[in-house]
Design a protein around this motif. Structure first.
Motif, mmCIF file in Angstrom:
data_model
loop_
_atom_site.group_PDB
_atom_site.id
_atom_site.type_symbol
_atom_site.label_atom_id
_atom_site.label_comp_id
_atom_site.label_asym_id
_atom_site.label_seq_id
_atom_site.Cartn_x
_atom_site.Cartn_y
_atom_site.Cartn_z
ATOM 1 N N ASP A 125 -2.892 5.182 -3.552
ATOM 2 C CA ASP A 125 -2.012 6.092 -2.808
ATOM 3 C C ASP A 125 -2.707 6.558 -1.325
ATOM 4 O OD1 ASP A 125 0.277 5.802 -4.234
ATOM 5 O OD2 ASP A 125 -0.177 7.580 -5.298
ATOM 6 N N CYS A 126 -4.067 6.356 -1.363
ATOM 7 C CA CYS A 126 -4.743 6.815 -0.244
ATOM 8 C C CYS A 126 -4.793 6.072 0.954
ATOM 9 C CB CYS A 126 -6.241 7.282 -0.565
ATOM 10 S SG CYS A 126 -6.382 8.663 -1.627
ATOM 11 N N TYR A 127 -4.332 4.618 0.564
ATOM 12 C CA TYR A 127 -4.341 3.644 1.891
ATOM 13 C C TYR A 127 -3.010 3.740 2.399
ATOM 14 C CZ TYR A 127 -8.339 2.412 -0.820
ATOM 15 O OH TYR A 127 -9.538 1.976 -1.616
ATOM 16 N N LEU A 128 -3.151 4.223 3.824
ATOM 17 C CA LEU A 128 -1.772 4.129 4.653
ATOM 18 C C LEU A 128 -1.286 2.967 4.606
ATOM 19 C CD1 LEU A 128 -0.069 5.550 6.893
ATOM 20 C CD2 LEU A 128 -1.732 4.869 8.621
ATOM 21 N N LEU A 129 -1.828 1.816 4.927
ATOM 22 C CA LEU A 129 -0.871 0.386 5.070
ATOM 23 C C LEU A 129 -0.454 0.071 3.593
ATOM 24 C CD1 LEU A 129 -3.216 -1.763 7.676
ATOM 25 C CD2 LEU A 129 -1.548 -0.042 7.948
#
Length: 530
Positions: free
Chosen positions: A272-276
Motif C-alpha cells: 500500500d506504500c506504492y502510489l502507482l
C-alpha cells in the motif's frame, strides 16, 4: 618571545636528529602549523566541522610518534614515507571534517560531468576573504618555519580548546527525537479509494521538476511568476525531504505512506506504500516519462522500477534534444514530450490514465545546445531556462483544457538547485539537504471540463508527500459529486502536516524545538547558523 622546542621538525613532523654540532635543535612544526590553524579557522567560521578526537589523535601521531620512535626516522627514506602517509591521512581527515559528500560518492560522480561543469562547480567554492585569511596563516607558518619559532604549543592549545568546547557544548537529544519522528511516520498510510461506479473519471499528471526551490526563485527574481497563478492549491512550506533525483523520485512513488528514512526508501515496503500500485488497483493505466536520457537517467529509472513499482519510461524515439545536461546527455523539450504523451493517451481509450513526468531542464549545468559559455552566466542561464519551462508547462495546461477530459495536475519539484551557497556548503552542492534546497513550490491544478476554475488557496503549514496522497484520495473519493474542487468536501484544513526532517545518504537536517540542526557523516548534531 615565543619559546622554542629542543627538537627540530621537518615539514612532515619531528626530526629527532639535531644538526651536527648542536646539542639541542630549534623546533618547528612545519607545514602542520598551517594545516591545523587553517582547519581551526574554518571551523570557527562555520565552514567545516571539527572532530576533536580524530584531530587530537592525528596531531599526536604527527608530532609525537617520531619522538617516541626515533630510530624509525633515522633515514631520509623513512621520513619521506612517513610524510607521504601523514599527508594522505591529513587529506582524509580534512574530508571527514568538511561538509563534502562521502569520498565514494564523489569518486563515483567524478567521471560524469563535463569539464565546463566541473570548472563552474569549483567557482562556487571561491571566497576571496577566506582565501586571504588562509594566505595569511600560510605566511605566518612559513615565517615560523624560517625563523624556527615554535608554534606547536599554540596549535596544541587551540586543538585542545576546540575539543573541550565540543565536550562542554550541550547536546540536544536529537537522535531520540528523530527516532520518534520515524515511529510516528510509520503509522501513517493513505489508502486511495476505488472510484464509485459511474463516477466521472479524471486523469492524473504528476510533474516532477528537478532543481527548483523557493530560494532559487528568489535568487533570480521569479518567486512571483504568473505561472503559479495556475494552481488552485499552492503550498509554500512543502519539504521535498531529499536533494537528489533518485531518492526524490522514490519519495513521490512511495507517498501513500509516511516519511521513511533514506535507507528505508531503498528497501521493500508494504504494497500500500506504492502510489502507482494503488492507482492501478483503482483502475488507472499508469505511465512514466522522462525528458532526459543517459547513464544517470537509466539508473534512476531502474531504481524507480525496483523500489517504487514504476513503469518503464515513455519512449523518446525520434525526438530531437533541445539542450544538454551537465554530463552532455540530451534533454528534450517538455511541451513536445507531454503533447506526444497526451495524444497517445487520448488514442488509448483508457477510462483513467496517470502520468509521472520527470524533467531535468533546470539541473545544474543544463544548457542549450551549442552554448559554450553557459558557466559564465549561471543565474541568467537558470532564469531563462525556468521561464522556458514555465511557458512549456502553461502550454500543456492549455492543451489539457482543450480536451473533453478532466485532469488533476500535481506540480512538485524534486529539490532546489542550490543557486545560493552557504558557509557549510558551496552553491550547486546539495549533499546537505538544507531548508533553502528542500523547501519547494508545490501546486495542484484541477482542470474540469465546463467548470470555472476555483480561487487559489495557499497552504502555508509544514507539509510533505503525505499531503499529496491525501489530496489524491480526496479527489478519487469526491470527484463528480459537485462543481467545486474535488477536495472541497474533505477539507483542506485537514491536510496532513509533517515536521521538517530532510536527509540524504550522509547528511540529515532536523527542526527541533524551533531550531534547525544538521549532522553529517554520522557526526554530532550542530545548530544551523544560517
Amino acid at each position: 618571545m615565543i619559546a622554542k622546542f629542543p627538537y627540530k621538525l621537518n615539514h612532515f613532523g619531528f626530526d629527532p636528529h639535531p644538526r651536527s654540532g648542536q646539542n639541542r635543535a630549534e623546533g618547528k612544526l612545519g607545514i602542520w602549523n598551517f594545516y591545523f590553524l587553517a582547519k581551526i579557522y574554518l571551523y570557527l567560521g562555520g565552514y567545516i566541522d571539527f572532530h576533536p578526537l580524530l584531530n587530537a589523535l592525528f596531531f599526536a601521531g604527527v608530532v609525537l610518534l617520531p619522538l617516541w620512535l626515533p630510530r624509525l626516522f633515522a633515514s631520509r627514506a623513512s621520513r619521506l614515507a612517513f610524510g607521504t602517509i601523514a599527508g594522505f591521512l591529513a587529506f582524509l581527515l580534512f574530508w571527514k571534517d568538511s561538509f563534502f559528500p562521502p569520498i565514494g560518492t564523489a569518486l563515483a560522480f567524478a567521471d560524469k560531468p563535463s569539464a565546463a561543469y566541473v570548472f563552474h562547480f569549483l567557482l562556487g567554492y571561491w571566497n576571496p576573504w577566506v582565501a586571504l585569511v588562509l594566505a595569511l596563516l600560510l605566511a605566518a607558518s612559513i615565517f615560523a618555519l624560517r625563523y624556527r619559532l615554535a608554534l606547536g604549543p599554540v596549535v596544541f592549545f587551540l586543538v585542545a580548546a576546540v575539543g573541550v568546547h565540543d565536550l562542554l557544548r550541550p547536546h540536544e537529544p536529537l537522535d531520540e527525537a528523530v527516532d520518534r519522528f520515524y515511529a510516528a511516520e510509520a503509522q501513517k498510510k493513505t489508502m486511495l479509494p476505488v472510484p464509485a461506479s459511474g463516477s466521472r473519471p479524471f486523469d492524473i499528471v504528476i510533474l516532477h521538476v528537478c532543481s527548483l526551490s523557493w530560494d532559487d526563485l528568489k535568487v533570480v527574481g521569479l518567486e512571483k511568476h504568473p505561472f503559479f497563478a495556475n494552481f488552485d492549491l499552492l503550498f509554500t512550506d512543502f519539504n521535498s525531504v531529499t536533494s537528489y533525483s533518485t531518492p526524490a523520485t522514490l519519495r513521490v512513488l512511495r507517498s501513500t505512506c509516511g516519511q521513511a528514512s533514506h535507507l528505508g526508501i531503498y528497501s521493500d515496503a508494504d504494497e500500500d506504500c506504492y502510489l502507482l500500485q494503488q492507482l492501478r488497483r483503482t483502475g488507472y493505466s499508469t505511465q512514466v516519462a522522462f525528458n532526459h536520457e543517459g547513464k544517470l537517467s537509466k539508473e534512476m529509472a531502474e531504481d524507480g522500477i525496483r523500489w517504487g513499482k514504476a513503469d518503464h519510461f515513455f519512449p523518446l524515439t525520434g525526438m530531437a534534444p533541445e539542450s544538454r545536461n551537465f554530463d552532455e546527455s540530451p534533454l528534450y523539450n517538455n511541451y513536445a514530450l507531454l503533447e506526444r504523451w497526451w495524444k497517445t493517451r487520448l488514442a488509448s481509450g483508457n477510462e483513467r490514465a496517470m502520468l509521472y513526468f520527470n524533467t531535468s531542464t533546470l539541473h545544474g549545468g543544463a544548457h542549450l545546445i551549442g552554448q559554450t559559455d553557459w558557466w559564465k552566466q549561471d543565474e541568467l542561464r537558470y532564469q531563462k531556462l525556468t521561464n522556458h519551462l514555465f511557458d512549456d508547462l502553461s502550454r500543456f495546461f492549455s492543451l489539457l483544457k482543450e480536451s473533453n477530459r478532466d485532469v488533476l495536475v500535481v506540480f512538485v519539484p524534486e529539490h532546489g538547485a542550490a543557486l545560493r551557497g552557504t558557509k557549510i556548503q558551496a552553491k550547486d552542492l546539495r549533499d546537505i539537504p538544507l531548508p533553502p534546497i528542500t523547501k519547494v513550490p508545490v501546486g495542484l491544478k484541477y482542470i474540469r471540463h465546463g467548470s470555472v476554475p476555483a480561487k487559489q488557496t495557499v497552504v502555508s503549514t509544514p507539509t510533505s508527500f503525505q499531503a499529496i496522497a491525501y489530496l489524491l484520495a480526496a479527489a478519487l473519493r469526491s470527484h463528480g459529486s459537485g462543481d467545486g474542487a474535488p477536495w472541497s468536501s474533505t477539507g483542506i484544513e485537514r491536510i496532513p502536516t509533517t515536521p521538517f526532517l530532510s536527509e540524504n545518504e550522509s547528511a540529515r537536517v532536523f527542526r527541533f524545538e524551533g531550531t534547525t540542526h544538521y549532522t553529517v557523516k554520522g557526526g554530532s548534531w550542530h545548530p544551523l547558523r544560517e
